[in-house]
Motif scaffolding. Structure first.
Motif, PDB file in Angstrom:
ATOM      1  N   HIS A  49    -120.701 -63.414-113.581  1.00 53.48           N
ATOM      2  CA  HIS A  49    -121.240 -64.308-112.579  1.00 53.48           C
ATOM      3  C   HIS A  49    -120.204 -65.308-112.108  1.00 53.48           C
ATOM      4  O   HIS A  49    -120.236 -65.771-110.980  1.00 53.48           O
ATOM      5  CB  HIS A  49    -122.449 -65.031-113.177  1.00 53.48           C
ATOM      6  CG  HIS A  49    -123.257 -65.753-112.158  1.00 53.48           C
ATOM      7  ND1 HIS A  49    -123.703 -65.148-111.017  1.00 53.48           N
ATOM      8  CD2 HIS A  49    -123.684 -67.025-112.111  1.00 53.48           C
ATOM      9  CE1 HIS A  49    -124.392 -66.024-110.307  1.00 53.48           C
ATOM     10  NE2 HIS A  49    -124.386 -67.173-110.938  1.00 53.48           N
ATOM     11  N   ALA A 109    -117.114 -64.663-111.767  1.00 55.27           N
ATOM     12  CA  ALA A 109    -116.032 -64.033-111.018  1.00 55.27           C
ATOM     13  C   ALA A 109    -116.171 -64.346-109.544  1.00 55.27           C
ATOM     14  O   ALA A 109    -117.198 -64.125-108.954  1.00 55.27           O
ATOM     15  CB  ALA A 109    -116.082 -62.536-111.226  1.00 55.27           C
ATOM     16  N   HIS A 110    -115.126 -64.891-108.946  1.00 56.26           N
ATOM     17  CA  HIS A 110    -115.222 -65.305-107.555  1.00 56.26           C
ATOM     18  C   HIS A 110    -114.730 -64.218-106.629  1.00 56.26           C
ATOM     19  O   HIS A 110    -114.812 -64.338-105.437  1.00 56.26           O
ATOM     20  CB  HIS A 110    -114.366 -66.546-107.321  1.00 56.26           C
ATOM     21  CG  HIS A 110    -114.874 -67.719-108.076  1.00 56.26           C
ATOM     22  ND1 HIS A 110    -114.270 -68.924-108.047  1.00 56.26           N
ATOM     23  CD2 HIS A 110    -115.938 -67.847-108.879  1.00 56.26           C
ATOM     24  CE1 HIS A 110    -114.924 -69.764-108.814  1.00 56.26           C
ATOM     25  NE2 HIS A 110    -115.925 -69.122-109.331  1.00 56.26           N
ATOM     26  N   ARG A 141    -124.977 -56.211-110.322  1.00 58.11           N
ATOM     27  CA  ARG A 141    -123.538 -56.417-110.148  1.00 58.11           C
ATOM     28  C   ARG A 141    -122.747 -55.209-110.637  1.00 58.11           C
ATOM     29  O   ARG A 141    -121.808 -54.769-109.999  1.00 58.11           O
ATOM     30  CB  ARG A 141    -123.085 -57.648-110.939  1.00 58.11           C
ATOM     31  CG  ARG A 141    -123.353 -58.938-110.263  1.00 58.11           C
ATOM     32  CD  ARG A 141    -122.610 -60.067-110.975  1.00 58.11           C
ATOM     33  NE  ARG A 141    -122.710 -61.297-110.213  1.00 58.11           N
ATOM     34  CZ  ARG A 141    -123.784 -62.083-110.199  1.00 58.11           C
ATOM     35  NH1 ARG A 141    -124.843 -61.780-110.920  1.00 58.11           N
ATOM     36  NH2 ARG A 141    -123.784 -63.176-109.473  1.00 58.11           N
ATOM     37  N   PRO A 185    -117.283 -68.681 -98.451  1.00 53.36           N
ATOM     38  CA  PRO A 185    -117.218 -67.628 -99.459  1.00 53.36           C
ATOM     39  C   PRO A 185    -118.520 -66.820 -99.483  1.00 53.36           C
ATOM     40  O   PRO A 185    -119.593 -67.377 -99.252  1.00 53.36           O
ATOM     41  CB  PRO A 185    -117.052 -68.385-100.777  1.00 53.36           C
ATOM     42  CG  PRO A 185    -116.583 -69.742-100.408  1.00 53.36           C
ATOM     43  CD  PRO A 185    -117.094 -70.023 -99.033  1.00 53.36           C
ATOM     44  N   GLY A 214    -119.114 -60.762-103.685  1.00 51.55           N
ATOM     45  CA  GLY A 214    -118.903 -59.323-103.538  1.00 51.55           C
ATOM     46  C   GLY A 214    -120.199 -58.522-103.520  1.00 51.55           C
ATOM     47  O   GLY A 214    -120.383 -57.658-102.656  1.00 51.55           O
ATOM     48  N   PRO A 215    -121.128 -58.781-104.463  1.00 50.36           N
ATOM     49  CA  PRO A 215    -122.365 -57.996-104.473  1.00 50.36           C
ATOM     50  C   PRO A 215    -123.319 -58.357-103.323  1.00 50.36           C
ATOM     51  O   PRO A 215    -124.413 -57.796-103.236  1.00 50.36           O
ATOM     52  CB  PRO A 215    -123.010 -58.352-105.823  1.00 50.36           C
ATOM     53  CG  PRO A 215    -121.941 -59.003-106.614  1.00 50.36           C
ATOM     54  CD  PRO A 215    -121.009 -59.641-105.646  1.00 50.36           C
ATOM     55  N   TRP A 240    -119.631 -75.896 -98.324  1.00 49.52           N
ATOM     56  CA  TRP A 240    -118.923 -74.853 -99.074  1.00 49.52           C
ATOM     57  C   TRP A 240    -119.620 -73.511 -98.841  1.00 49.52           C
ATOM     58  O   TRP A 240    -118.998 -72.513 -98.533  1.00 49.52           O
ATOM     59  CB  TRP A 240    -118.915 -75.224-100.552  1.00 49.52           C
ATOM     60  CG  TRP A 240    -118.380 -74.151-101.428  1.00 49.52           C
ATOM     61  CD1 TRP A 240    -119.081 -73.215-102.112  1.00 49.52           C
ATOM     62  CD2 TRP A 240    -116.994 -73.886-101.698  1.00 49.52           C
ATOM     63  NE1 TRP A 240    -118.239 -72.386-102.791  1.00 49.52           N
ATOM     64  CE2 TRP A 240    -116.956 -72.784-102.573  1.00 49.52           C
ATOM     65  CE3 TRP A 240    -115.788 -74.493-101.301  1.00 49.52           C
ATOM     66  CZ2 TRP A 240    -115.754 -72.251-103.052  1.00 49.52           C
ATOM     67  CZ3 TRP A 240    -114.598 -73.960-101.789  1.00 49.52           C
ATOM     68  CH2 TRP A 240    -114.585 -72.860-102.650  1.00 49.52           C
ATOM     69  N   ALA A 255    -116.154 -74.505-106.209  1.00 48.33           N
ATOM     70  CA  ALA A 255    -117.285 -73.728-106.743  1.00 48.33           C
ATOM     71  C   ALA A 255    -117.531 -73.943-108.242  1.00 48.33           C
ATOM     72  O   ALA A 255    -118.502 -73.443-108.780  1.00 48.33           O
ATOM     73  CB  ALA A 255    -117.150 -72.229-106.460  1.00 48.33           C
ATOM     74  N   LYS A 277    -124.725 -78.213-109.221  1.00 44.61           N
ATOM     75  CA  LYS A 277    -124.108 -77.373-110.247  1.00 44.61           C
ATOM     76  C   LYS A 277    -123.119 -78.201-111.017  1.00 44.61           C
ATOM     77  O   LYS A 277    -122.179 -78.697-110.388  1.00 44.61           O
ATOM     78  CB  LYS A 277    -123.391 -76.191-109.600  1.00 44.61           C
ATOM     79  CG  LYS A 277    -122.569 -75.367-110.611  1.00 44.61           C
ATOM     80  CD  LYS A 277    -121.821 -74.238-109.968  1.00 44.61           C
ATOM     81  CE  LYS A 277    -121.023 -73.480-111.025  1.00 44.61           C
ATOM     82  NZ  LYS A 277    -120.321 -72.325-110.492  1.00 44.61           N
ATOM     83  N   THR A 326    -126.540 -72.986-110.850  1.00 44.58           N
ATOM     84  CA  THR A 326    -125.358 -72.327-110.291  1.00 44.58           C
ATOM     85  C   THR A 326    -125.576 -72.307-108.790  1.00 44.58           C
ATOM     86  O   THR A 326    -126.653 -72.651-108.317  1.00 44.58           O
ATOM     87  CB  THR A 326    -125.191 -70.887-110.837  1.00 44.58           C
ATOM     88  OG1 THR A 326    -126.441 -70.222-110.720  1.00 44.58           O
ATOM     89  CG2 THR A 326    -124.730 -70.899-112.278  1.00 44.58           C
TER      90      THR A 326
END
Ligand code: XMP
Length: 544
Positions: A7, A9-10, A328, A420, A423-424, A464, A499, A536, A540
């Motif tokens: 989770h 991982a950016h 994911r 941002p 990815g998923p 953001w 983040a 956060k 999250t």
């Protein structure tokens, strides 16, 4: 909600920025020829990266290296100066990071900030002690002698402090330049020895003259030419890419994110049609996003692009899956399979473009090969056994510099400033339920309303991230005298720097009202809109 490494991982999956390779053993990341560099040694301070960025904003290239790399490693960069950062330790603590005395023999000016200043003071015979009262936050600086650092600056000025150990006496031969409420010696210098120290943090915005003080060090003490800019890296990188790949074939996984977009454009500038981009549309993108990426790269920039419509494949694999990490894993795995299939069709490609940024390089050992590689950088990204040599044209840039390069290359504003996006994709924003086509379409439509209103309000860049979440629940409502039973859309909008922490954005009430009424009027399946007001930590940013 997950808290695992996956989770965090950016850069998973479509961002395709994973630092799949280790940082080169000790290799400097390289700066444009003829541009001066100043090295920042990181003693663990929370603002260390910011110091390097501020130095670059002054027009001097800067690398951040771990404090223990040693003088030789620093000297390899041939820097014009050295900055020692702040840090959380006390110079008297067992195991506190030490100052390598050889650093003072390099013949270049040294500036110590906070802990860095205390190290210098102790090493050179000053008196550093733990004070009864610490000094945290805003403080007032009284400049007694302007010296080199405070030349032309006001005698009284605010500054930002964060320390308990305090320098009570400057080393012999040094001039104590300034004091603050709790620090008898808040700045010192010896031009003869080329050593400078400041107790406060010039890199934070709460020190209004900080940038000028840094400039004095860089220009007047180090003699730097202030000629670095992110844009100046374009020509240099183009030459470097040409040299690396010769007439080889190169592929690039394009996601539409700013990193992969800028990396792809730079490489395309360098080698033209030797580059092929692969864009995997997994059907989890936002509204029209896939079309926009294809249009921009294929039509406007004439970049050879293979666009793979893999929506059905991904949705089939996701059928019946509700658990976030499972989603994911499936998306990550499928992404790699699709990418590999396409790559194998492009016969002869030996090189793979990665949008690795300087912050990834720092986290994986600062280009020194020294510290542990953060495992999450590989989670769900491209695996490191892909048989490609990496081309990483953004390795020396911070995110804001990547945007500057993107703008320089003519990338449309929409892509340069894109928030941002995980990815998923939208699959992890359908919470507690299966990501079906129907729900994804609904979420896409709701998200489009939100983005539209946020942009019209001129708030897109300030946030953001701003997005919608679709929980798998229905609530009762009443519309046109009829009972409804519809979906709830959650609005999530946050401000953040990196983040790691985030605050919920205080969106104006009338904007929220417009968003809610548009969503309910335009989307039949939605009958309720709510706002997430969790920061956060403890929340999250994403809901899954
Ligand atoms: P959280 O939800 O952990 O998110 O506060 C921090 C940042 O990471 C993004 N994120 C992801 N990015 N793959 C990604 O590429 C993921 O699996 C993933 N999960 C969260 C999130 O959008 C935020 O910017």
């Amino acid at each position: 909600m997950s808290t695992g490494a996956a989770h965090e991982a950016h850069n998973v999956v479509t961002e395709a920025t994973a630092a799949t390779g280790l940082a080169d053993e000790g290799a400097p990341i390289g700066h444009p020829a003829g541009v001066d560099e100043v090295v920042v040694l990181d003693y663990g301070g929370q603002y260390s990266q910011l110091i390097a960025r501020r130095v670059r904003e002054c027009g001097v290239f800067s690398e951040l290296l771990p404090h223990h790399v040693g003088a030789e490693e620093v000297a390899r960069r041939r820097p014009r100066g050295l900055i020692l950062s702040g840090g959380p330790a006390s110079v008297y603590e067992d195991g506190a990071p030490e100052l390598d005395p050889a650093l003072l023999e390099l013949g270049i000016p040294v500036l110590g900030i906070c802990y860095g200043m205390q190290l210098l003071a102790r090493e050179l015979g000053g008196r550093v002690e733990s004070a009864e009262v610490g000094e945290y936050g805003r403080s007032e600086l009284t400049v007694r002698e302007s010296g080199l650092l405070f030349e032309g600056l006001p005698g009284e000025q605010p500054c930002w402090m964060s320390h308990r150990d305090t320098v009570f006496e400057a080393p012999e031969g040094f001039v104590a330049l300034a004091a603050s409420t709790q620090s008898p010696v808040a700045a010192f210098e010896s031009r003869e020895r080329q050593v400078y120290g400041i107790q406060f943090h010039p890199e934070v915005v709460h020190t209004p003259y900080g940038q000028q003080i840094l400039t004095h060090f860089l220009r007047d003490a180090c003699g730097c030419e202030m000629s670095w800019s992110a844009a100046s890296i374009v020509d240099e990188q183009i030459a470097a890419i040409r040299e690396q790949v010769g007439d080889g074939q190169v592929i690039c996984g394009l996601s539409g994110g700013v990193d992969s977009s800028v990396a792809a454009l730079l490489v395309h500038r360098a080698i033209g049609d030797q580059l092929t981009c692969v864009f995997v549309d997994h059907g989890l993108m936002r509204k029209n996003e896939g079309e926009q990426v294809v249009k921009t790269f294929r039509d406007e920039f004439s970049v050879p692009l293979v666009a793979v419509d893999a929506e059905d494949r991904f949705l089939e694999k996701l059928a019946g899956v509700t658990e976030p990490e499972e989603k994911r894993k499936i998306i990550g795995g499928e992404f790699i399979r699709v990418f590999e299939e396409e790559a194998s069709r492009l016969s002869g490609a030996q090189y793979l473009v990665q949008g690795t940024l300087y912050s990834d390089v720092i986290e994986s050992g600062g280009g020194t090969g020294a510290s542990t590689i953060k495992s999450h950088h590989n989670v769900g990204g491209l695996p490191d056994d892909l048989e490609f040599e990496l081309v990483e044209p953004l390795r020396s840039l911070f995110k804001d510099e990547v945007r500057a390069v993107g703008a320089e290359l003519g990338l449309p504003e929409r892509l340069v400033w894109r928030q941002p996006f995980p990815g998923p994709g939208l699959a992890i924003r359908i919470v507690g339920g299966e990501a079906t086509k129907e729900r994804l379409d609904l979420l896409r439509d709701a998200d489009a309303v939100l983005q539209d209103e946020i942009r019209q309000a001129g708030l897109y860049r300030e946030l953001w991230q701003s997005f919608c979440v679709l929980p798998d629940i229905r609530t009762v409502g009443v519309q046109g005298d009829e009972r409804t039973y519809g979906y709830v859309v959650v609005i999530r909008a946050v401000t953040s720097d990196d983040a790691m922490t985030a605050d919920w954005a205080r969106l104006p009430y009338d904007l929220l009202e417009r968003i809610a009424s548009r969503m309910i009027n335009e989307l039949r399946e939605v009958n309720r809109v709510v706002l997430d007001i969790t920061s956060k930590p403890p929340g999250t940013i994403e809901w899954e």
